[in-house]
Structure formats: structure tokens, C-alpha cells
Design an enzyme around this catalytic site. Structure first.
Site, PDB file in Angstrom:
ATOM      1  N   ASP A   3       0.889  -1.170   0.000  1.00  0.00           N
ATOM      2  CA  ASP A   3       0.000   0.000   0.000  1.00  0.00           C
ATOM      3  C   ASP A   3       0.925   1.218   0.000  1.00  0.00           C
ATOM      4  O   ASP A   3       2.141   1.081  -0.222  1.00  0.00           O
ATOM      5  CB  ASP A   3      -0.998  -0.042   1.174  1.00  0.00           C
ATOM      6  CG  ASP A   3      -0.339   0.185   2.524  1.00  0.00           C
ATOM      7  OD1 ASP A   3       0.917   0.254   2.587  1.00  0.00           O
ATOM      8  OD2 ASP A   3      -1.074   0.291   3.527  1.00  0.00           O
ATOM      9  N   CYS A  40       3.082  -3.303   3.947  1.00  0.00           N
ATOM     10  CA  CYS A  40       2.257  -2.152   4.341  1.00  0.00           C
ATOM     11  C   CYS A  40       2.946  -1.492   5.530  1.00  0.00           C
ATOM     12  O   CYS A  40       4.146  -1.716   5.741  1.00  0.00           O
ATOM     13  CB  CYS A  40       0.812  -2.548   4.611  1.00  0.00           C
ATOM     14  SG  CYS A  40       0.496  -3.606   6.025  1.00  0.00           S
ATOM     15  N   GLY A  41       2.240  -0.659   6.273  1.00  0.00           N
ATOM     16  CA  GLY A  41       2.893   0.033   7.385  1.00  0.00           C
ATOM     17  C   GLY A  41       3.459  -0.953   8.392  1.00  0.00           C
ATOM     18  O   GLY A  41       4.625  -0.880   8.792  1.00  0.00           O
ATOM     19  N   GLY A  57      -2.210  -5.733   8.474  1.00  0.00           N
ATOM     20  CA  GLY A  57      -3.432  -5.718   7.669  1.00  0.00           C
ATOM     21  C   GLY A  57      -3.300  -6.577   6.430  1.00  0.00           C
ATOM     22  O   GLY A  57      -4.260  -7.276   6.034  1.00  0.00           O
ATOM     23  N   HIS A 103       7.729 -24.655  10.003  1.00  0.00           N
ATOM     24  CA  HIS A 103       6.581 -25.176  10.747  1.00  0.00           C
ATOM     25  C   HIS A 103       5.245 -24.955  10.048  1.00  0.00           C
ATOM     26  O   HIS A 103       4.338 -25.756  10.194  1.00  0.00           O
ATOM     27  CB  HIS A 103       6.510 -24.530  12.139  1.00  0.00           C
ATOM     28  CG  HIS A 103       7.604 -24.973  13.059  1.00  0.00           C
ATOM     29  ND1 HIS A 103       7.476 -24.953  14.432  1.00  0.00           N
ATOM     30  CD2 HIS A 103       8.846 -25.455  12.810  1.00  0.00           C
ATOM     31  CE1 HIS A 103       8.598 -25.407  14.981  1.00  0.00           C
ATOM     32  NE2 HIS A 103       9.446 -25.706  14.017  1.00  0.00           N
ATOM     33  N   ARG A 110       7.251   0.501   7.745  1.00  0.00           N
ATOM     34  CA  ARG A 110       7.434   1.638   8.657  1.00  0.00           C
ATOM     35  C   ARG A 110       8.256   1.309   9.895  1.00  0.00           C
ATOM     36  O   ARG A 110       8.857   2.198  10.494  1.00  0.00           O
ATOM     37  CB  ARG A 110       6.066   2.163   9.118  1.00  0.00           C
ATOM     38  CG  ARG A 110       5.356   2.996   8.072  1.00  0.00           C
ATOM     39  CD  ARG A 110       4.069   3.598   8.602  1.00  0.00           C
ATOM     40  NE  ARG A 110       3.467   4.497   7.615  1.00  0.00           N
ATOM     41  CZ  ARG A 110       2.171   4.776   7.567  1.00  0.00           C
ATOM     42  NH1 ARG A 110       1.332   4.219   8.429  1.00  0.00           N
ATOM     43  NH2 ARG A 110       1.704   5.601   6.655  1.00  0.00           N
ATOM     44  N   ARG A 163       6.094 -33.938  11.523  1.00  0.00           N
ATOM     45  CA  ARG A 163       4.981 -33.623  12.426  1.00  0.00           C
ATOM     46  C   ARG A 163       4.226 -32.354  12.030  1.00  0.00           C
ATOM     47  O   ARG A 163       3.097 -32.137  12.459  1.00  0.00           O
ATOM     48  CB  ARG A 163       5.489 -33.494  13.866  1.00  0.00           C
ATOM     49  CG  ARG A 163       6.349 -32.275  14.118  1.00  0.00           C
ATOM     50  CD  ARG A 163       6.920 -32.265  15.538  1.00  0.00           C
ATOM     51  NE  ARG A 163       7.580 -31.024  15.885  1.00  0.00           N
ATOM     52  CZ  ARG A 163       8.811 -30.701  15.512  1.00  0.00           C
ATOM     53  NH1 ARG A 163       9.517 -31.518  14.761  1.00  0.00           N
ATOM     54  NH2 ARG A 163       9.346 -29.547  15.892  1.00  0.00           N
ATOM     55  N   HIS A 164       4.859 -31.525  11.204  1.00  0.00           N
ATOM     56  CA  HIS A 164       4.206 -30.271  10.803  1.00  0.00           C
ATOM     57  C   HIS A 164       3.166 -30.479   9.702  1.00  0.00           C
ATOM     58  O   HIS A 164       2.268 -29.654   9.545  1.00  0.00           O
ATOM     59  CB  HIS A 164       5.252 -29.261  10.332  1.00  0.00           C
ATOM     60  CG  HIS A 164       6.319 -29.004  11.347  1.00  0.00           C
ATOM     61  ND1 HIS A 164       6.054 -28.463  12.583  1.00  0.00           N
ATOM     62  CD2 HIS A 164       7.649 -29.256  11.320  1.00  0.00           C
ATOM     63  CE1 HIS A 164       7.175 -28.378  13.271  1.00  0.00           C
ATOM     64  NE2 HIS A 164       8.158 -28.858  12.538  1.00  0.00           N
TER      65      HIS A 164
HETATM   66  C1  RB5 Z   1      -2.007   2.541   6.568  1.00  0.00           C
HETATM   67  O1  RB5 Z   1      -2.056   3.705   7.283  1.00  0.00           O
HETATM   68  C2  RB5 Z   1      -1.809   1.355   7.499  1.00  0.00           C
HETATM   69  O2  RB5 Z   1      -2.969   1.130   8.229  1.00  0.00           O
HETATM   70  C3  RB5 Z   1      -1.430   0.124   6.709  1.00  0.00           C
HETATM   71  O3  RB5 Z   1      -0.284   0.381   5.970  1.00  0.00           O
HETATM   72  C4  RB5 Z   1      -1.113  -1.119   7.507  1.00  0.00           C
HETATM   73  O4  RB5 Z   1      -0.155  -0.879   8.482  1.00  0.00           O
HETATM   74  C5  RB5 Z   1      -2.285  -1.870   8.011  1.00  0.00           C
HETATM   75  O5  RB5 Z   1      -2.154  -2.903   8.683  1.00  0.00           O
END
Ligand code: RB5
Length: 145
Positions: free
Chosen positions: A8, A65-66, A70, A98, A109, A132-133
């Protein structure tokens, strides 16, 4: 290895760096976007990469992403996907050994580029431990039914 990657806006800068790094390492990289750091919604891009992996278009997926959180939550909604949010090399090894993870989600970030490159090296070179996995991963996948 054939790899699909996306991010993102918060992961865009590292996505560019990591995609170039993977190509330098000899991988075939499919960049599913975005093409700039304009604000976008991470589930849209998680879906594109998860789909590539689930459809067998690529062997592994990489999402940035950050936090990576997410992206992992969203990608795991696609059948066949075991997406994991990884912030160190130890967990990168364990998620392969595993859990047979097929998508890795990274933080643009909170984790620096050098660490994310090292995480990718381990993620892409560590084999599933089987034994086992195997039954445990099969039980995870049976939860989709
Ligand atoms: C975006 O601000 C942020 O929510 C996204 O990059 C991420 O970290 C979501 O899990």
C-alpha cells in the site's frame, strides 16, 4: 523463483527496493502495484498477490504495508493462503519450517530495508519441515471448508 509483490502507500518505498532486490537475486518478480505512494487500501493489493499464489501463478507472495498486519489478515481470507507477518529472520525460518507459509507480509514503517532483505532471503530459501508439521498444516487448511 516466481514471486508476486505488492504494497500500500505505507509500504510503497520498501516495495520498490525489495522488488529490485529480488530481481537482483535472480527471481522473476511480478509487481502488482501500486505505482506510486498515493493513498490506497491494502486489502485491494493483498488480494492481487494472494490470488497469484492461490492460482499457482507464482510460488510465493510478498506484501508490504505500514506494519504488515493488515496485509496478513486480508491475504489469509483467500483460500490456499498462509500469510504471515514477519519482523525478524528467526520467525522467517520458523514460518517456513513449521507453517509452510506461502505469503510473507512485511512492515515498511517499523522494519528497516536491510532487515527486510534478510527476512526475504530466509523466507525464500527455507524448506517446509514436513514430518509432524504436515498434519498440522493440513488441519489449518481444512478450516477453510
Ligand atoms: C495505513 O495507514 C496502514 O494502516 C497500513 O499500511 C497497515 O499498516 C495496516 O495494517
Amino acid at each position: 523463483m516466481r514471486i508476486s509483490i505488492a504494497s500500500d502507500h505505507a509500504g510503497f518505498e520498501q516495495k520498490q527496493v525489495l522488488a529490485a532486490y529480488l530481481e537482483e537475486c535472480g527471481h522473476e518478480v511480478i509487481d502488482r502495484g501500486p505505482e506510486n505512494d498515493d493513498r490506497v487500501d491494502y486489502p485491494d493489493f493483498a488480494y492481487l498477490v494472494a490470488r497469484d499464489v492461490a492460482d499457482g501463478e507464482v510460488e510465493r507472495g510478498v506484501l508490504v504495508c505500514g506494519t504488515g498486519i493488515g496485509m496478513a489478515v486480508a491475504a489469509c481470507k483467500v483460500d490456499g493462503i498462509r500469510a504471515v507477518n514477519i519482523i525478524n529472520t528467526e520467525f522467517a525460518a520458523l514460518c517456513r519450517e513449521h507453517n509452510d507459509a506461502n505469503v510473507i507480509t512485511l512492515s515498511g514503517r517499523f522494519v528497516d530495508e536491510a532487515t527486510n532483505k534478510a527476512i526475504l532471503d530466509v523466507f525464500l530459501t527455507t524448506a517446509f519441515g514436513e514430518g509432524r508439521h504436515t498434519g498440522r498444516v493440513e488441519k489449518i487448511m481444512a478450516l477453510e471448508a
